[in-house]
Design a protein around this motif. Structure first.
Motif, PDB file in Angstrom:
ATOM      1  N   SER A  78      24.157  27.028  63.339  1.00 54.24           N
ATOM      2  CA  SER A  78      24.116  27.503  64.723  1.00 54.24           C
ATOM      3  C   SER A  78      24.096  26.375  65.745  1.00 54.24           C
ATOM      4  O   SER A  78      24.223  26.627  66.945  1.00 54.24           O
ATOM      5  N   LEU A  79      23.956  25.141  65.293  1.00 60.25           N
ATOM      6  CA  LEU A  79      23.941  24.013  66.226  1.00 60.25           C
ATOM      7  C   LEU A  79      25.331  23.824  66.833  1.00 60.25           C
ATOM      8  O   LEU A  79      26.343  23.950  66.136  1.00 60.25           O
ATOM      9  N   PRO A  80      25.418  23.525  68.128  1.00 55.77           N
ATOM     10  CA  PRO A  80      26.730  23.420  68.797  1.00 55.77           C
ATOM     11  C   PRO A  80      27.655  22.367  68.190  1.00 55.77           C
ATOM     12  O   PRO A  80      28.873  22.542  68.196  1.00 55.77           O
ATOM     13  N   ALA A  81      27.082  21.284  67.677  1.00 57.63           N
ATOM     14  CA  ALA A  81      27.916  20.191  67.159  1.00 57.63           C
ATOM     15  C   ALA A  81      28.363  20.412  65.724  1.00 57.63           C
ATOM     16  O   ALA A  81      29.169  19.640  65.202  1.00 57.63           O
ATOM     17  N   VAL A  82      27.857  21.463  65.082  1.00 53.52           N
ATOM     18  CA  VAL A  82      28.133  21.688  63.661  1.00 53.52           C
ATOM     19  C   VAL A  82      29.292  22.663  63.497  1.00 53.52           C
ATOM     20  O   VAL A  82      29.297  23.746  64.087  1.00 53.52           O
ATOM     21  N   LEU A  83      30.266  22.264  62.689  1.00 59.61           N
ATOM     22  CA  LEU A  83      31.417  23.120  62.407  1.00 59.61           C
ATOM     23  C   LEU A  83      31.123  24.077  61.260  1.00 59.61           C
ATOM     24  O   LEU A  83      31.425  25.271  61.336  1.00 59.61           O
ATOM     25  N   ALA A  84      30.539  23.557  60.188  1.00 57.41           N
ATOM     26  CA  ALA A  84      30.240  24.387  59.022  1.00 57.41           C
ATOM     27  C   ALA A  84      29.193  23.686  58.172  1.00 57.41           C
ATOM     28  O   ALA A  84      29.026  22.465  58.237  1.00 57.41           O
ATOM     29  N   VAL A  85      28.485  24.487  57.389  1.00 57.49           N
ATOM     30  CA  VAL A  85      27.494  23.964  56.448  1.00 57.49           C
ATOM     31  C   VAL A  85      27.811  24.542  55.075  1.00 57.49           C
ATOM     32  O   VAL A  85      27.816  25.764  54.893  1.00 57.49           O
ATOM     33  N   ASP A  86      28.106  23.670  54.128  1.00 58.38           N
ATOM     34  CA  ASP A  86      28.427  24.098  52.769  1.00 58.38           C
ATOM     35  C   ASP A  86      27.241  23.815  51.848  1.00 58.38           C
ATOM     36  O   ASP A  86      26.697  22.701  51.849  1.00 58.38           O
ATOM     37  N   VAL A  87      26.862  24.825  51.084  1.00 63.77           N
ATOM     38  CA  VAL A  87      25.773  24.669  50.120  1.00 63.77           C
ATOM     39  C   VAL A  87      26.372  24.240  48.783  1.00 63.77           C
ATOM     40  O   VAL A  87      27.251  24.914  48.237  1.00 63.77           O
ATOM     41  N   VAL A  88      25.908  23.109  48.273  1.00 64.72           N
ATOM     42  CA  VAL A  88      26.372  22.589  46.984  1.00 64.72           C
ATOM     43  C   VAL A  88      25.206  22.675  46.005  1.00 64.72           C
ATOM     44  O   VAL A  88      24.184  22.005  46.183  1.00 64.72           O
ATOM     45  N   THR A  89      25.347  23.505  44.990  1.00 62.17           N
ATOM     46  CA  THR A  89      24.279  23.660  44.009  1.00 62.17           C
ATOM     47  C   THR A  89      24.256  22.481  43.043  1.00 62.17           C
ATOM     48  O   THR A  89      25.166  21.644  43.030  1.00 62.17           O
ATOM     49  N   LYS A  90      23.218  22.430  42.224  1.00 59.74           N
ATOM     50  CA  LYS A  90      23.101  21.344  41.250  1.00 59.74           C
ATOM     51  C   LYS A  90      24.264  21.368  40.259  1.00 59.74           C
ATOM     52  O   LYS A  90      24.821  20.322  39.919  1.00 59.74           O
ATOM     53  N   SER A  91      24.640  22.559  39.814  1.00 57.74           N
ATOM     54  CA  SER A  91      25.746  22.655  38.857  1.00 57.74           C
ATOM     55  C   SER A  91      27.067  22.243  39.500  1.00 57.74           C
ATOM     56  O   SER A  91      27.901  21.580  38.868  1.00 57.74           O
ATOM     57  N   ALA A  93      27.374  20.115  41.949  1.00 51.75           N
ATOM     58  CA  ALA A  93      27.315  18.661  42.105  1.00 51.75           C
ATOM     59  C   ALA A  93      27.676  17.960  40.802  1.00 51.75           C
ATOM     60  O   ALA A  93      28.378  16.938  40.793  1.00 51.75           O
ATOM     61  N   LEU A  94      27.228  18.522  39.675  1.00 55.87           N
ATOM     62  CA  LEU A  94      27.555  17.927  38.380  1.00 55.87           C
ATOM     63  C   LEU A  94      29.046  18.073  38.075  1.00 55.87           C
ATOM     64  O   LEU A  94      29.671  17.142  37.548  1.00 55.87           O
ATOM     65  N   GLU A  95      29.625  19.212  38.415  1.00 56.76           N
ATOM     66  CA  GLU A  95      31.062  19.406  38.206  1.00 56.76           C
ATOM     67  C   GLU A  95      31.873  18.413  39.042  1.00 56.76           C
ATOM     68  O   GLU A  95      32.886  17.880  38.580  1.00 56.76           O
ATOM     69  N   ARG A  96      31.433  18.160  40.259  1.00 61.49           N
ATOM     70  CA  ARG A  96      32.116  17.169  41.093  1.00 61.49           C
ATOM     71  C   ARG A  96      32.029  15.782  40.470  1.00 61.49           C
ATOM     72  O   ARG A  96      32.995  15.015  40.500  1.00 61.49           O
ATOM     73  N   ALA A  97      30.871  15.469  39.930  1.00 59.80           N
ATOM     74  CA  ALA A  97      30.698  14.161  39.296  1.00 59.80           C
ATOM     75  C   ALA A  97      31.653  14.006  38.116  1.00 59.80           C
ATOM     76  O   ALA A  97      32.232  12.933  37.904  1.00 59.80           O
ATOM     77  N   TYR A  98      31.839  15.077  37.348  1.00 59.68           N
ATOM     78  CA  TYR A  98      32.782  15.032  36.227  1.00 59.68           C
ATOM     79  C   TYR A  98      34.205  14.755  36.713  1.00 59.68           C
ATOM     80  O   TYR A  98      34.941  13.953  36.119  1.00 59.68           O
ATOM     81  N   SER A  99      34.604  15.432  37.798  1.00 57.51           N
ATOM     82  CA  SER A  99      35.982  15.307  38.278  1.00 57.51           C
ATOM     83  C   SER A  99      36.222  14.018  39.049  1.00 57.51           C
ATOM     84  O   SER A  99      37.308  13.430  38.971  1.00 57.51           O
ATOM     85  N   GLU A 100      35.220  13.560  39.806  1.00 53.23           N
ATOM     86  CA  GLU A 100      35.397  12.378  40.638  1.00 53.23           C
ATOM     87  C   GLU A 100      35.043  11.081  39.918  1.00 53.23           C
ATOM     88  O   GLU A 100      35.482  10.006  40.335  1.00 53.23           O
ATOM     89  N   LEU A 101      34.245  11.179  38.867  1.00 55.42           N
ATOM     90  CA  LEU A 101      33.839   9.987  38.110  1.00 55.42           C
ATOM     91  C   LEU A 101      34.136  10.192  36.627  1.00 55.42           C
ATOM     92  O   LEU A 101      33.221  10.275  35.803  1.00 55.42           O
ATOM     93  N   PRO A 102      35.399  10.283  36.276  1.00 56.91           N
ATOM     94  CA  PRO A 102      35.734  10.544  34.870  1.00 56.91           C
ATOM     95  C   PRO A 102      35.284   9.431  33.928  1.00 56.91           C
ATOM     96  O   PRO A 102      35.071   9.673  32.739  1.00 56.91           O
ATOM     97  N   GLU A 103      35.123   8.218  34.452  1.00 52.10           N
ATOM     98  CA  GLU A 103      34.699   7.111  33.590  1.00 52.10           C
ATOM     99  C   GLU A 103      33.258   7.278  33.110  1.00 52.10           C
ATOM    100  O   GLU A 103      32.846   6.632  32.137  1.00 52.10           O
ATOM    101  N   PHE A 104      32.493   8.148  33.795  1.00 50.62           N
ATOM    102  CA  PHE A 104      31.107   8.393  33.386  1.00 50.62           C
ATOM    103  C   PHE A 104      30.944   9.760  32.726  1.00 50.62           C
ATOM    104  O   PHE A 104      29.825  10.258  32.607  1.00 50.62           O
ATOM    105  N   SER A 105      32.038  10.366  32.323  1.00 47.87           N
ATOM    106  CA  SER A 105      31.967  11.716  31.757  1.00 47.87           C
ATOM    107  C   SER A 105      31.134  11.757  30.478  1.00 47.87           C
ATOM    108  O   SER A 105      30.380  12.709  30.243  1.00 47.87           O
ATOM    109  N   GLU A 106      31.248  10.727  29.641  1.00 48.95           N
ATOM    110  CA  GLU A 106      30.474  10.715  28.398  1.00 48.95           C
ATOM    111  C   GLU A 106      28.977  10.608  28.688  1.00 48.95           C
ATOM    112  O   GLU A 106      28.160  11.278  28.047  1.00 48.95           O
TER     113      GLU A 106
END
Length: 211
Positions: A78-91, A93-106
């Motif tokens: 609801s703040l005037p300067a904010v366009l959107a707020v996205d909720v990122v759950t723990k799971s 966040a982990l999926e993003r880490a897998y896709s963005e950091l494939p070298e640490f997948s193991e």
């Protein structure tokens, strides 16, 4: 129009070298101005793309409840300067880490417990993506008990807008310089064209023509 074309062809036959030189100078001036305009446009688009990446991320405590997260997301949205707020759950966040950091997948796959926190990604509206606005939103987000840490890359944002200001100043200075050079080149081309028809102009003045 036909008269202008005919006179141009006649002038080019009388003094082909001077006419060609004049045309080349005008073409060069327009090319330089157009090239600078294209470069300035590309720089502006690139800077706007970087600005879109300016966001505030509020990392949540592991014991934050769903109701608390929903209330925070609604209040911050609801703040005037904010366009959107996205909720990122723990799971997520982990999926993003897998896709963005494939070298640490193991390493990530060997973890028994997900160490990544849930977060709120706060996107700012165009025109509000500044270091001052991001800092203010970060302070407001940090007031909630469920928020453990707030980050927005302060140093990166400050450098981004410093670079933008430098780009605006540089573009203005260079644009003015190129415009002056183009005007001088075109003025010189006009003088060359007048010189090429100097005899004709003198004859016309003798028969009563005015400047």
């Amino acid at each position: 129009m036909f008269y202008t074309i005919r006179e141009t062809l006649i002038a080019s036959k009388r003094a082909p070298l001077l006419t060609g030189l004049s045309a080349a100078m005008v073409g060069l001036a327009l090319f330089v101005v157009g090239l600078f305009g294209l470069a300035a446009y590309n720089v502006r688009v690139y800077m706007e793309t970087l600005e879109e990446r300016v966001e505030v991320v509020a990392y949540l405590r592991d014991d934050a409840t769903t109701a608390e997260i929903a209330d925070m997301a609604g209040a911050l949205s609801s703040l005037p300067a904010v366009l959107a707020v996205d909720v990122v759950t723990k799971s997520e966040a982990l999926e993003r880490a897998y896709s963005e950091l494939p070298e640490f997948s193991e390493i990530l796959s060997d973890l028994e417990v997900n160490p990544l926190p849930a977060s709120l990604e706060i996107q700012l509206r165009p025109g509000n993506r500044t270091a001052e606005t991001a800092d203010r939103i970060a302070e407001q987000a940090g007031l909630y008990p469920a928020v453990e840490e707030v980050q927005y890359g302060q140093e990166w944002v400050v450098k981004l807008f410093t670079l933008r200001r430098m780009g605006v100043v540089t573009t203005t200075v260079l644009g003015t310089a190129f415009a002056v050079v183009a005007a001088l080149i075109i003025g010189t081309a006009v003088r060359i064209a007048i010189f090429a028809r100097q005899e004709e102009i003198k004859i016309m003045q003798l028969v009563g023509a005015r400047d």
